[in-house]
Design a protein around this motif. Sequence first.
Motif, PDB file in Angstrom:
ATOM      1  N   GLN A 101       2.492  58.189  15.813  1.00 30.91           N
ATOM      2  CA  GLN A 101       1.391  58.129  14.847  1.00 30.91           C
ATOM      3  C   GLN A 101       0.572  56.844  15.003  1.00 30.91           C
ATOM      4  O   GLN A 101      -0.599  56.802  14.642  1.00 30.91           O
TER       5      GLN A 101
ATOM      6  N   TYR B 192       6.897  58.021  14.152  1.00 30.04           N
ATOM      7  CA  TYR B 192       6.042  56.964  13.610  1.00 30.04           C
ATOM      8  C   TYR B 192       5.322  56.211  14.730  1.00 30.04           C
ATOM      9  O   TYR B 192       4.115  55.943  14.635  1.00 30.04           O
TER      10      TYR B 192
ATOM     11  N   ARG C 179      12.823  60.050  13.912  1.00 31.63           N
ATOM     12  CA  ARG C 179      11.930  59.575  12.855  1.00 31.63           C
ATOM     13  C   ARG C 179      11.077  58.398  13.321  1.00 31.63           C
ATOM     14  O   ARG C 179       9.886  58.332  13.031  1.00 31.63           O
ATOM     15  N   HIS C 180      11.676  57.483  14.051  1.00 27.77           N
ATOM     16  CA  HIS C 180      10.925  56.307  14.511  1.00 27.77           C
ATOM     17  C   HIS C 180       9.997  56.660  15.682  1.00 27.77           C
ATOM     18  O   HIS C 180       8.906  56.111  15.802  1.00 27.77           O
TER      19      HIS C 180
ATOM     20  N   GLN D  57       9.483  50.989   9.453  1.00 33.34           N
ATOM     21  CA  GLN D  57       8.091  51.146   9.862  1.00 33.34           C
ATOM     22  C   GLN D  57       7.371  49.797   9.922  1.00 33.34           C
ATOM     23  O   GLN D  57       6.600  49.542  10.854  1.00 33.34           O
TER      24      GLN D  57
ATOM     25  N   TYR E  53      13.552  53.402   5.554  1.00 35.06           N
ATOM     26  CA  TYR E  53      12.641  53.728   6.653  1.00 35.06           C
ATOM     27  C   TYR E  53      11.301  53.013   6.517  1.00 35.06           C
ATOM     28  O   TYR E  53      10.610  52.810   7.500  1.00 35.06           O
ATOM     29  N   ARG E  54      10.960  52.631   5.288  1.00 41.38           N
ATOM     30  CA  ARG E  54       9.716  51.855   5.135  1.00 41.38           C
ATOM     31  C   ARG E  54       9.875  50.502   5.835  1.00 41.38           C
ATOM     32  O   ARG E  54       8.979  50.039   6.532  1.00 41.38           O
TER      33      ARG E  54
ATOM     34  N   MET F 137       8.363  48.202  13.109  1.00 47.29           N
ATOM     35  CA  MET F 137       7.653  48.746  14.279  1.00 47.29           C
ATOM     36  C   MET F 137       6.193  48.312  14.304  1.00 47.29           C
ATOM     37  O   MET F 137       5.632  48.062  15.377  1.00 47.29           O
ATOM     38  N   ASP F 138       5.578  48.192  13.142  1.00 43.48           N
ATOM     39  CA  ASP F 138       4.213  47.634  13.072  1.00 43.48           C
ATOM     40  C   ASP F 138       4.205  46.215  13.645  1.00 43.48           C
ATOM     41  O   ASP F 138       3.374  45.873  14.492  1.00 43.48           O
TER      42      ASP F 138
END
Length: 254
Positions: free
Chosen positions: A76, A73, A69-70, A42, A38-39, A45-46
């Motif tokens: 966030q 994020y 979960r995504h 992330q 998942y890192r 997605m960044d």
Amino acid sequence: MSVTHNESIPNQEGDNQNWYSSWFDTPYYHILYKDRNYREAQVFMDNLTHYLNLPEKAKVLDLACGKGRHSIYLNQLGFDVLGADLSENSIAEASKNSNETLHFKVHDMRQPFEEKFDAIFNLFTSFGYFENDDDNLTTLKAIKESLSEYGFAVIDFMNVANVIENLVPEETKTVDEIDFHIKRYVEDGHIFKQIDFEDKGRKYHFTEKVKALTLKDFQDLMDEAGIYLLDIFGDYKLKKFHKTESERLIMIFK
């Protein structure tokens, strides 16, 4: 991840039209795949949201969001996010994280949304599961119809050539003391994954099946849907797509 028919207990055949709704709704699906990175997701997605230069509080649709979960994020990161998935169990779980700018709903991706989005993300090979190939075109049209005038959509699919080249025919994965016996093969233009295991004295069998869509296949579908393919990447760091070496096929379109 993939899609096809599923059965659950010996001699109990699932709905062949809709294997994915039953498999994705079981706790075992989430057990088997809980070690996903998942890192890395992330970071993806960044990179994606920076590349798209999405405005603050942009409306984002996470299509086929699973347990969210995504979506969480992306929320966030400051976006107004809707997570949508066919699995009622997953949406019930995801909805525990809802807030004013994060919502979840049960939705069939073949249907367009009434509201329009600045970005629509279909990530981590959440496409190509349908028994009827026409549904892939229907889904692309629904995505296009759900975009705002200046919106972008992203499909993150496997790079079929790379997957087939590196296919592991058989393996056993042990997660939470359950031995998942996995077989993979290619047949009739689909990649199959058969999953057999026992738990609490019960035998289970599921089959995932996903259409082996190449870039050319997507280009043809997009042409038919009136979609403009703007850019293609080959991994989560948004490196250039290479036909055989890239692990992913990431398409930006509108």
